[in-house]
Scaffold this motif. Structure first.
Motif, PDB file in Angstrom:
ATOM      1  N   GLN A 113      28.047  -0.229  -5.771  1.00 49.80           N
ATOM      2  CA  GLN A 113      28.957   0.411  -6.709  1.00 49.80           C
ATOM      3  C   GLN A 113      30.164   0.603  -6.032  1.00 49.80           C
ATOM      4  O   GLN A 113      30.155   1.221  -4.881  1.00 49.80           O
ATOM      5  CB  GLN A 113      28.199   1.813  -7.244  1.00 49.80           C
ATOM      6  CG  GLN A 113      27.002   1.886  -7.751  1.00 49.80           C
ATOM      7  CD  GLN A 113      26.559   3.163  -8.275  1.00 49.80           C
ATOM      8  OE1 GLN A 113      26.997   4.320  -7.876  1.00 49.80           O
ATOM      9  NE2 GLN A 113      25.428   3.310  -8.776  1.00 49.80           N
ATOM     10  N   LEU A 114      31.177   0.268  -6.808  1.00 43.71           N
ATOM     11  CA  LEU A 114      32.632   0.642  -6.191  1.00 43.71           C
ATOM     12  C   LEU A 114      33.273   1.711  -7.491  1.00 43.71           C
ATOM     13  O   LEU A 114      33.568   1.278  -8.381  1.00 43.71           O
ATOM     14  CB  LEU A 114      33.432  -0.620  -6.116  1.00 43.71           C
ATOM     15  CG  LEU A 114      35.023  -0.299  -5.682  1.00 43.71           C
ATOM     16  CD1 LEU A 114      34.933   0.582  -4.341  1.00 43.71           C
ATOM     17  CD2 LEU A 114      35.917  -1.614  -5.625  1.00 43.71           C
ATOM     18  N   HIS A 115      33.496   2.801  -6.810  1.00 43.19           N
ATOM     19  CA  HIS A 115      34.151   4.063  -7.748  1.00 43.19           C
ATOM     20  C   HIS A 115      35.569   4.087  -7.560  1.00 43.19           C
ATOM     21  O   HIS A 115      36.147   4.217  -6.483  1.00 43.19           O
ATOM     22  CB  HIS A 115      33.367   5.134  -7.432  1.00 43.19           C
ATOM     23  CG  HIS A 115      31.761   5.146  -7.979  1.00 43.19           C
ATOM     24  ND1 HIS A 115      31.598   5.844  -9.046  1.00 43.19           N
ATOM     25  CD2 HIS A 115      30.848   4.738  -7.488  1.00 43.19           C
ATOM     26  CE1 HIS A 115      30.151   5.655  -9.245  1.00 43.19           C
ATOM     27  NE2 HIS A 115      29.848   5.028  -8.199  1.00 43.19           N
ATOM     28  N   VAL A 159      32.694  -0.434 -10.848  1.00 46.35           N
ATOM     29  CA  VAL A 159      32.051  -1.588 -10.969  1.00 46.35           C
ATOM     30  C   VAL A 159      30.586  -1.639 -10.137  1.00 46.35           C
ATOM     31  O   VAL A 159      30.517  -0.889  -9.205  1.00 46.35           O
ATOM     32  CB  VAL A 159      32.622  -2.835 -10.657  1.00 46.35           C
ATOM     33  CG1 VAL A 159      34.022  -2.831 -11.619  1.00 46.35           C
ATOM     34  CG2 VAL A 159      33.259  -2.511  -9.228  1.00 46.35           C
ATOM     35  N   VAL A 160      29.743  -2.386 -10.607  1.00 46.10           N
ATOM     36  CA  VAL A 160      28.709  -2.787  -9.790  1.00 46.10           C
ATOM     37  C   VAL A 160      28.135  -3.987  -9.551  1.00 46.10           C
ATOM     38  O   VAL A 160      28.531  -4.868 -10.559  1.00 46.10           O
ATOM     39  CB  VAL A 160      27.093  -1.937 -10.463  1.00 46.10           C
ATOM     40  CG1 VAL A 160      27.523  -0.528 -10.580  1.00 46.10           C
ATOM     41  CG2 VAL A 160      27.131  -2.480 -11.609  1.00 46.10           C
ATOM     42  N   SER A 161      27.476  -4.351  -8.685  1.00 49.39           N
ATOM     43  CA  SER A 161      26.820  -5.792  -8.471  1.00 49.39           C
ATOM     44  C   SER A 161      25.894  -5.921  -7.521  1.00 49.39           C
ATOM     45  O   SER A 161      25.702  -4.766  -6.886  1.00 49.39           O
ATOM     46  CB  SER A 161      28.160  -6.894  -8.082  1.00 49.39           C
ATOM     47  OG  SER A 161      28.388  -6.356  -6.786  1.00 49.39           O
ATOM     48  N   GLY A 162      24.799  -6.680  -7.600  1.00 44.23           N
ATOM     49  CA  GLY A 162      23.715  -6.935  -6.661  1.00 44.23           C
ATOM     50  C   GLY A 162      22.657  -7.954  -6.867  1.00 44.23           C
ATOM     51  O   GLY A 162      22.987  -8.876  -8.075  1.00 44.23           O
ATOM     52  N   ALA A 163      21.566  -7.910  -6.364  1.00 49.19           N
ATOM     53  CA  ALA A 163      20.602  -8.810  -6.372  1.00 49.19           C
ATOM     54  C   ALA A 163      19.315  -8.143  -6.976  1.00 49.19           C
ATOM     55  O   ALA A 163      19.141  -6.884  -6.929  1.00 49.19           O
ATOM     56  CB  ALA A 163      20.047  -9.469  -4.974  1.00 49.19           C
ATOM     57  N   SER A 164      18.565  -9.065  -7.676  1.00 50.74           N
ATOM     58  CA  SER A 164      17.361  -8.307  -8.376  1.00 50.74           C
ATOM     59  C   SER A 164      16.009  -9.155  -7.790  1.00 50.74           C
ATOM     60  O   SER A 164      16.246 -10.233  -7.760  1.00 50.74           O
ATOM     61  CB  SER A 164      17.468  -8.346  -9.954  1.00 50.74           C
ATOM     62  OG  SER A 164      18.714  -7.770 -10.296  1.00 50.74           O
ATOM     63  N   VAL A 195      13.889 -14.337  -8.363  1.00 49.93           N
ATOM     64  CA  VAL A 195      15.093 -13.347  -8.086  1.00 49.93           C
ATOM     65  C   VAL A 195      16.119 -13.761  -8.926  1.00 49.93           C
ATOM     66  O   VAL A 195      16.017 -15.060  -9.550  1.00 49.93           O
ATOM     67  CB  VAL A 195      15.312 -13.555  -6.555  1.00 49.93           C
ATOM     68  CG1 VAL A 195      14.259 -13.065  -5.688  1.00 49.93           C
ATOM     69  CG2 VAL A 195      15.712 -15.023  -6.174  1.00 49.93           C
ATOM     70  N   GLY A 196      17.120 -12.947  -8.994  1.00 49.78           N
ATOM     71  CA  GLY A 196      18.396 -13.025  -9.625  1.00 49.78           C
ATOM     72  C   GLY A 196      19.463 -12.091  -9.363  1.00 49.78           C
ATOM     73  O   GLY A 196      19.418 -11.527  -8.268  1.00 49.78           O
ATOM     74  N   ALA A 197      20.461 -11.974  -9.866  1.00 52.10           N
ATOM     75  CA  ALA A 197      21.477 -11.244  -9.726  1.00 52.10           C
ATOM     76  C   ALA A 197      22.037 -10.493 -11.034  1.00 52.10           C
ATOM     77  O   ALA A 197      22.017 -10.932 -11.890  1.00 52.10           O
ATOM     78  CB  ALA A 197      22.830 -12.105  -9.273  1.00 52.10           C
ATOM     79  N   TYR A 198      22.873  -9.495 -10.715  1.00 52.03           N
ATOM     80  CA  TYR A 198      23.578  -8.649 -11.884  1.00 52.03           C
ATOM     81  C   TYR A 198      25.095  -8.406 -11.324  1.00 52.03           C
ATOM     82  O   TYR A 198      25.558  -8.220 -10.238  1.00 52.03           O
ATOM     83  CB  TYR A 198      22.819  -7.525 -12.188  1.00 52.03           C
ATOM     84  CG  TYR A 198      22.615  -6.448 -11.019  1.00 52.03           C
ATOM     85  CD1 TYR A 198      23.638  -5.269 -11.179  1.00 52.03           C
ATOM     86  CD2 TYR A 198      21.805  -6.347 -10.116  1.00 52.03           C
ATOM     87  CE1 TYR A 198      23.258  -4.400 -10.241  1.00 52.03           C
ATOM     88  CE2 TYR A 198      21.635  -5.345  -9.028  1.00 52.03           C
ATOM     89  CZ  TYR A 198      22.358  -4.644  -9.021  1.00 52.03           C
ATOM     90  OH  TYR A 198      22.461  -3.388  -8.144  1.00 52.03           O
ATOM     91  N   ALA A 199      25.977  -8.098 -12.493  1.00 54.44           N
ATOM     92  CA  ALA A 199      27.376  -7.392 -12.243  1.00 54.44           C
ATOM     93  C   ALA A 199      27.735  -6.902 -13.294  1.00 54.44           C
ATOM     94  O   ALA A 199      27.246  -7.221 -14.700  1.00 54.44           O
ATOM     95  CB  ALA A 199      28.242  -8.674 -11.735  1.00 54.44           C
ATOM     96  N   GLY A 200      28.616  -5.825 -13.306  1.00 52.98           N
ATOM     97  CA  GLY A 200      28.854  -5.148 -14.246  1.00 52.98           C
ATOM     98  C   GLY A 200      29.924  -3.900 -14.183  1.00 52.98           C
ATOM     99  O   GLY A 200      30.359  -3.934 -13.049  1.00 52.98           O
TER     100      GLY A 200
END
Length: 164
Positions: A74-76, A87-92, A109-114
């Motif tokens: 997370q970047l605040h 903003v957030v991003s990572g792996a799932s 596996v996957g990824a996410y961002a938002g």
């Protein structure tokens, strides 16, 4: 005396809605933890959700149970302010299962961002809303003309955060 600042650990929970590509949208719930890294602006997070009985777009109305397990950053922008966009991003890792006798489902596996917006209510309680885009597929056997189900899509979360 020289002392470094103490940064807080966030524990959070949310109600969630996930609109999937090859399946119906589904409601779920999630929990997570975020730990600051060197500065309150950057946090490592781990979160998990439960999305139960997600109906696959096939002729038999088969259902998936999906449990995403996420690890990310997370970047605040204003971590100590009353309003904090981030903003957030990572792996799932996406654990998938079904009750159907005809279908075999493999996790993947996957990824996410938002991004999101956090509103501080008290010194230890915040509420937040966020939108994530998940990129993921699960492999399936037993569905005619399909060997994978695209579970990519937008996830909306509304929840509360406790800061310790």
């Amino acid at each position: 005396l020289w002392a470094s600042p103490v940064y807080a650990i966030d524990i959070f929970g949310a109600g969630s809605y996930w609109q999937l590509e090859d399946a119906d949208g589904v409601w779920g719930a999630g929990v997570g933890i975020a730990i600051p890294v060197f500065t309150p602006h950057v946090r490592i997070e781990a979160r998990t959700y439960l999305f139960d009985n997600t109906e696959i777009d096939d002729d038999n109305d088969d259902e998936l149970d999906i449990l995403p397990i996420d690890v990310g950053m997370q970047l605040h922008l204003f971590p100590n302010g009353p309003l904090d966009p981030y903003v957030v991003s990572g792996a799932s890792f996406l654990y998938a299962d079904t009750d159907s006798e005809r279908i075999d489902v493999d996790s993947n596996v996957g990824a996410y961002a938002g991004g999101g917006l956090q509103l501080r209510v008290t010194s230890f309680l915040s509420v937040y809303a966020e939108a994530l885009y998940r990129m993921a597929e699960v492999d399936v056997d037993g569905i005619i003309n399909k060997d994978e189900v695209d579970i990519s899509g937008v996830t909306g979360n509304i929840g509360a955060k406790l800061t310790f």
